[in-house]
Design a protein around this motif. Structure first.
Motif, PDB file in Angstrom:
ATOM      1  N   LEU A   1      37.707  39.593  52.764  1.00 42.59           N
ATOM      2  CA  LEU A   1      38.931  39.136  53.210  1.00 42.59           C
ATOM      3  C   LEU A   1      39.937  39.474  51.796  1.00 42.59           C
ATOM      4  O   LEU A   1      41.172  39.817  52.157  1.00 42.59           O
ATOM      5  CB  LEU A   1      38.797  37.462  53.340  1.00 42.59           C
ATOM      6  CG  LEU A   1      38.320  37.078  54.770  1.00 42.59           C
ATOM      7  CD1 LEU A   1      38.107  35.756  54.921  1.00 42.59           C
ATOM      8  CD2 LEU A   1      38.954  37.989  55.836  1.00 42.59           C
ATOM      9  N   GLY A   2      39.309  39.140  50.761  1.00 40.47           N
ATOM     10  CA  GLY A   2      40.220  39.516  49.479  1.00 40.47           C
ATOM     11  C   GLY A   2      40.629  40.856  49.463  1.00 40.47           C
ATOM     12  O   GLY A   2      41.726  41.369  49.093  1.00 40.47           O
ATOM     13  N   ILE A   3      39.589  41.909  49.756  1.00 37.48           N
ATOM     14  CA  ILE A   3      39.850  43.302  49.869  1.00 37.48           C
ATOM     15  C   ILE A   3      41.076  43.738  50.718  1.00 37.48           C
ATOM     16  O   ILE A   3      42.001  44.364  50.266  1.00 37.48           O
ATOM     17  CB  ILE A   3      38.652  44.173  50.077  1.00 37.48           C
ATOM     18  CG1 ILE A   3      37.842  44.013  48.727  1.00 37.48           C
ATOM     19  CG2 ILE A   3      39.011  45.636  50.165  1.00 37.48           C
ATOM     20  CD1 ILE A   3      36.383  44.868  48.850  1.00 37.48           C
ATOM     21  N   VAL A   4      40.999  42.873  51.685  1.00 41.37           N
ATOM     22  CA  VAL A   4      41.871  43.362  52.849  1.00 41.37           C
ATOM     23  C   VAL A   4      43.329  42.715  52.443  1.00 41.37           C
ATOM     24  O   VAL A   4      44.435  43.470  52.715  1.00 41.37           O
ATOM     25  CB  VAL A   4      41.410  42.524  54.244  1.00 41.37           C
ATOM     26  CG1 VAL A   4      42.777  42.724  55.212  1.00 41.37           C
ATOM     27  CG2 VAL A   4      40.164  43.134  54.781  1.00 41.37           C
ATOM     28  N   LEU A   5      43.257  41.585  51.674  1.00 40.31           N
ATOM     29  CA  LEU A   5      44.655  41.088  51.369  1.00 40.31           C
ATOM     30  C   LEU A   5      45.090  41.930  50.305  1.00 40.31           C
ATOM     31  O   LEU A   5      46.274  42.140  50.310  1.00 40.31           O
ATOM     32  CB  LEU A   5      44.446  39.547  50.802  1.00 40.31           C
ATOM     33  CG  LEU A   5      43.986  38.535  52.122  1.00 40.31           C
ATOM     34  CD1 LEU A   5      43.729  37.328  51.482  1.00 40.31           C
ATOM     35  CD2 LEU A   5      45.117  38.316  53.162  1.00 40.31           C
TER      36      LEU A   5
ATOM     37  N   PRO B   1      41.075  41.238  39.488  1.00 40.02           N
ATOM     38  CA  PRO B   1      40.769  39.816  39.442  1.00 40.02           C
ATOM     39  C   PRO B   1      39.722  39.362  40.717  1.00 40.02           C
ATOM     40  O   PRO B   1      38.874  38.514  40.330  1.00 40.02           O
ATOM     41  CB  PRO B   1      42.297  39.198  39.773  1.00 40.02           C
ATOM     42  CG  PRO B   1      43.270  40.171  39.348  1.00 40.02           C
ATOM     43  CD  PRO B   1      42.599  41.438  39.627  1.00 40.02           C
ATOM     44  N   LEU B   2      39.998  40.202  41.884  1.00 39.26           N
ATOM     45  CA  LEU B   2      39.079  39.778  42.907  1.00 39.26           C
ATOM     46  C   LEU B   2      37.487  40.208  42.460  1.00 39.26           C
ATOM     47  O   LEU B   2      36.618  39.322  42.729  1.00 39.26           O
ATOM     48  CB  LEU B   2      39.448  40.519  44.207  1.00 39.26           C
ATOM     49  CG  LEU B   2      38.367  40.440  45.286  1.00 39.26           C
ATOM     50  CD1 LEU B   2      38.451  39.011  45.799  1.00 39.26           C
ATOM     51  CD2 LEU B   2      38.833  41.455  46.358  1.00 39.26           C
ATOM     52  N   LEU B   3      37.457  41.189  41.613  1.00 38.57           N
ATOM     53  CA  LEU B   3      36.165  41.634  41.307  1.00 38.57           C
ATOM     54  C   LEU B   3      35.632  40.692  40.305  1.00 38.57           C
ATOM     55  O   LEU B   3      34.394  40.283  40.084  1.00 38.57           O
ATOM     56  CB  LEU B   3      36.248  43.118  40.740  1.00 38.57           C
ATOM     57  CG  LEU B   3      34.976  43.802  40.420  1.00 38.57           C
ATOM     58  CD1 LEU B   3      33.776  43.714  41.225  1.00 38.57           C
ATOM     59  CD2 LEU B   3      35.044  44.913  39.550  1.00 38.57           C
ATOM     60  N   MET B   4      36.393  40.163  39.373  1.00 43.90           N
ATOM     61  CA  MET B   4      35.951  39.103  38.206  1.00 43.90           C
ATOM     62  C   MET B   4      35.653  37.842  39.191  1.00 43.90           C
ATOM     63  O   MET B   4      34.584  37.240  38.811  1.00 43.90           O
ATOM     64  CB  MET B   4      37.208  38.721  37.415  1.00 43.90           C
ATOM     65  CG  MET B   4      37.667  39.797  36.530  1.00 43.90           C
ATOM     66  SD  MET B   4      39.194  39.487  35.869  1.00 43.90           S
ATOM     67  CE  MET B   4      39.047  38.322  34.960  1.00 43.90           C
ATOM     68  N   ALA B   5      36.057  37.356  40.175  1.00 42.34           N
ATOM     69  CA  ALA B   5      35.837  36.444  41.222  1.00 42.34           C
ATOM     70  C   ALA B   5      34.429  36.564  41.607  1.00 42.34           C
ATOM     71  O   ALA B   5      33.567  35.615  41.843  1.00 42.34           O
ATOM     72  CB  ALA B   5      36.713  36.000  41.979  1.00 42.34           C
ATOM     73  N   TYR B   6      33.953  37.796  41.970  1.00 39.19           N
ATOM     74  CA  TYR B   6      32.836  38.205  42.464  1.00 39.19           C
ATOM     75  C   TYR B   6      31.816  38.606  41.637  1.00 39.19           C
ATOM     76  O   TYR B   6      30.450  38.174  42.253  1.00 39.19           O
ATOM     77  CB  TYR B   6      33.098  39.442  43.332  1.00 39.19           C
ATOM     78  CG  TYR B   6      31.811  40.117  44.246  1.00 39.19           C
ATOM     79  CD1 TYR B   6      31.330  39.399  45.292  1.00 39.19           C
ATOM     80  CD2 TYR B   6      31.063  41.000  43.633  1.00 39.19           C
ATOM     81  CE1 TYR B   6      30.437  39.713  46.037  1.00 39.19           C
ATOM     82  CE2 TYR B   6      29.944  41.727  44.170  1.00 39.19           C
ATOM     83  CZ  TYR B   6      29.531  40.973  45.436  1.00 39.19           C
ATOM     84  OH  TYR B   6      28.551  41.344  46.198  1.00 39.19           O
TER      85      TYR B   6
END
Length: 403
Positions: free
Chosen positions: A238-242, A295-300
């Motif tokens: 979902l993060g990638i889509v957003l 930032p999304l990758l950092m969260a993952y």
């Protein structure tokens, strides 16, 4: 000053010392299970190995530990970890005023274990701090730790290369089979990623702490926190889509990309997209998307480890992972540059070898190409394993337990 001392392992080995050999010698000299010795050597943190010893015995311990290859320091008993004299000063003192007794060599450790006076620490060796207590807040580390994560990950891989290669091969084969299903396959792959990752994290900790690992560990993530691990994958997708939507909206709002260009790009027609969007616009769109993806990758990044090993929920794990990465931006920069450097050196080496073989072998160059492919498969799988294991070693380094 206290009349008694404590002997502290700094978490580092002397330059050039093989971690596996040091762990075996350490276990032999102090009559410890090899898995516990491995655990202490690879933990990377400071540990009190012996408390309340007098001056002469403290020096004996230091001599033997340094002969094995460990960096240690001797300080007043009761000194909090991190608050004693630096390891460099302790080593310097040992060089100038070392004991008169000849220390046993690491090669003779098994024989010396039964007769030397150093066996008593088996009752006093302090277990690694991350054995007990709640998960600590992420700590900020020096830049060089980014390289240490890869180095420690390689040590874990090297201790059981066949098992790790088998494990990662299982993951890739399953992902390949799932990917054959149109549309749904790629979505399922996102969900399975952190589930398999959780199994790898459990296997890495098992090897780290107990000295054993099995290829079937990749399925361990499906039990216990399997739903939370899968949720990490869903949130990541979902993060990638957003991120893609946000990048497109930002690019349109800034006038860099037109709606027609975005429509052509999403339509999967490269020629139409190239006509509708200038190369500069495509580059800027890519940079905007990359800035949002980081930032999304950092969260993952640490989320599978935090869910599998710490029983955090998916959302808690991603928030904690982001904090850990944010506090260690510089080490992660070193880590990323190190990975990039390895990839570049490998790529250049293979390219040069292929060119040289084509020039020298002529028609027989196809044989060399086949050999290169056969050799490259395990090498690439090994690189993938070390990268995954570096997620564990980074987690272990940043998130040390309290208490």
């Amino acid at each position: 000053m206290s009349a008694f001392h404590q002997v502290v392992f700094t978490g580092r080995l002397k330059p050039g010392v093989n971690a596996e050999q040091a762990a075996r010698d350490f276990a032999a000299v102090f009559k410890l299970p090899e898995e516990k010795a491995w655990r202490l050597i690879l933990d990377g943190g400071e540990h009190v190995l012996k408390r309340e010893v007098d001056d002469s015995n403290a020096e004996r311990y230091r001599e033997v530990l340094e002969e094995i290859g460990l960096e240690v320091r001797v300080e007043p008993a009761g000194t909090p970890l991190g608050g004693g004299e630096p390891a460099a000063e302790a080593l310097a003192a040992d060089e100038t005023g070392g004991g008169a007794d000849t220390p046993p060599s690491a090669a003779a450790a098994p024989r010396a274990a039964s007769t030397n006076p150093y066996a008593p620490p088996q009752a006093d060796l302090t277990p690694p701090a991350d054995d007990d207590g709640p998960l600590a807040e992420p700590q900020s580390l020096p830049a060089g730790h980014g390289w240490l994560w890869l180095k420690d990950a390689y040590a874990l891989f090297r201790s059981r290369p066949g098992t790790w290669l088998g494990a990662i091969a299982i993951i890739y084969l399953i992902n390949f089979a799932v990917g054959l299903v149109p549309l749904v396959g790629s979505l399922v792959g996102f969900v399975l990623g952190p589930v398999f990752g959780g199994g790898v994290m459990a296997g890495a900790r098992s090897l780290d702490r107990h000295g054993n690992v099995r290829a079937g560990m990749v399925f361990d993530g499906f039990s216990g926190p399997g739903m939370q691990l899968a949720l990490v994958g869903v949130l990541y997708l979902l993060g990638i889509v957003l991120v893609m939507l946000a990048a497109g909206l930002i690019a349109v709002a800034a006038g860099v990309v037109t709606p027609a260009g975005l429509q052509s790009l999403s339509g999967g027609d490269p020629e139409a997209a190239a006509m509708a969007m200038a190369p500069t616009a495509l580059s800027l769109l890519f940079l905007v998307a990359l800035a949002l993806l980081i930032p999304l990758l950092m969260a993952y990044w640490f989320a599978p480890a935090l869910v599998m090993l710490e029983d955090l929920t998916a959302l808690e794990a991603m928030q904690t992972s982001f904090r850990g990465c944010w506090m260690n931006i510089v080490p992660f920069l070193i880590y990323g540059l190190s990975l990039l450097g390895i990839v570049m050196v490998f790529s250049v080496g293979v390219g040069l070898l292929a060119m040289l073989g084509g020039t020298l072998l002529g028609p027989a160059a196809g044989v060399l190409g086949f050999v290169l492919v056969v050799v490259m498969v395990p090498v690439l799988l090994g690189f993938a394993v070390v990268t995954m294991l570096s997620q564990y070693t980074g987690y272990r380094d940043i998130f040390r337990h309290a208490g």
